[in-house]
Scaffold this motif. Sequence first.
Motif, mmCIF file in Angstrom:
data_model
loop_
_atom_site.group_PDB
_atom_site.id
_atom_site.type_symbol
_atom_site.label_atom_id
_atom_site.label_comp_id
_atom_site.label_asym_id
_atom_site.label_seq_id
_atom_site.Cartn_x
_atom_site.Cartn_y
_atom_site.Cartn_z
ATOM 1 N N PRO A 29 0.979 -1.227 0.046
ATOM 2 C CA PRO A 29 -0.131 0.339 0.030
ATOM 3 C C PRO A 29 1.006 1.360 -0.334
ATOM 4 C CG PRO A 29 -0.039 -0.884 1.937
ATOM 5 C CD PRO A 29 0.649 -2.238 1.119
ATOM 6 N N SER A 30 2.816 1.192 0.307
ATOM 7 C CA SER A 30 3.051 2.400 0.461
ATOM 8 C C SER A 30 4.297 2.138 0.473
ATOM 9 C CB SER A 30 2.656 3.478 1.099
ATOM 10 O OG SER A 30 2.827 2.726 3.032
ATOM 11 N N THR A 31 5.130 2.754 0.382
ATOM 12 C CA THR A 31 6.455 1.785 0.526
ATOM 13 C C THR A 31 7.348 3.065 0.527
ATOM 14 O OG1 THR A 31 7.185 2.366 -2.054
ATOM 15 C CG2 THR A 31 6.664 0.296 -1.466
ATOM 16 N N GLY A 32 8.514 2.751 1.072
ATOM 17 C CA GLY A 32 9.916 3.894 1.168
ATOM 18 C C GLY A 32 10.581 3.213 0.231
ATOM 19 N N TRP A 43 14.245 -2.780 0.281
ATOM 20 C CA TRP A 43 13.763 -2.485 0.987
ATOM 21 C C TRP A 43 13.929 -1.196 1.917
ATOM 22 C CZ3 TRP A 43 11.497 -5.588 -2.523
ATOM 23 C CH2 TRP A 43 10.367 -5.219 -3.555
ATOM 24 N N ARG A 76 13.014 3.715 -6.761
ATOM 25 C CA ARG A 76 11.357 3.989 -5.998
ATOM 26 C C ARG A 76 11.995 4.754 -4.590
ATOM 27 N NH1 ARG A 76 6.027 2.785 -7.720
ATOM 28 N NH2 ARG A 76 4.470 2.691 -6.770
ATOM 29 N N PRO A 78 10.120 7.189 -2.218
ATOM 30 C CA PRO A 78 9.116 6.769 -0.963
ATOM 31 C C PRO A 78 7.926 7.371 -1.747
ATOM 32 C CG PRO A 78 10.623 8.182 0.180
ATOM 33 C CD PRO A 78 11.207 8.036 -1.823
ATOM 34 N N THR A 79 6.810 7.054 -1.214
ATOM 35 C CA THR A 79 5.220 7.105 -1.495
ATOM 36 C C THR A 79 4.882 8.453 -0.808
ATOM 37 O OG1 THR A 79 4.273 5.900 -0.288
ATOM 38 C CG2 THR A 79 4.192 5.669 -2.869
ATOM 39 N N GLY A 80 5.899 8.619 0.012
ATOM 40 C CA GLY A 80 5.397 9.827 0.921
ATOM 41 C C GLY A 80 6.669 10.337 1.442
ATOM 42 N N THR A 85 9.897 1.662 4.123
ATOM 43 C CA THR A 85 8.669 0.828 3.939
ATOM 44 C C THR A 85 8.150 0.354 5.136
ATOM 45 O OG1 THR A 85 9.565 0.447 2.242
ATOM 46 C CG2 THR A 85 8.013 -1.401 2.548
#
Length: 114
Positions: A29-32, A43, A76, A78-80, A85
């Motif tokens: 749902p979210s990753t670092g 990760w 990648r 992070p998503t935030g 992660t």
Amino acid sequence: MPAALHTDLGCDAVGVPARYGLRLLGRMPSTGCVFADSAWWWWIVPAGSDLDLAWPLPSHYARGARVPATGARLIRLPTGPSPYTPPIPLYLMVCQLTGAAPRWPAGVGGTARR
């Protein structure tokens, strides 16, 4: 790590063979930050994310994010705002992909006796 991201919790890394990389990334749902080379995807998780967890084979837990990889690159962001992660969802997804049952320490999740 990208300079703009704060790693106040320290850094460890969880690696999976590259054949699991895209599937794992798609299920989180979210990753670092995620790093990869041709053989492994890594990760970034907070330091100590192996406490009381037995990461299943063929995954690899690398304390201090010292990964046995050559030429790993950031693939990648992070998503935030956090470089991490979340380790528990990552652990559960790694268990699912590798066919391993999650193993929790004795007493975790049980009912308390009074």
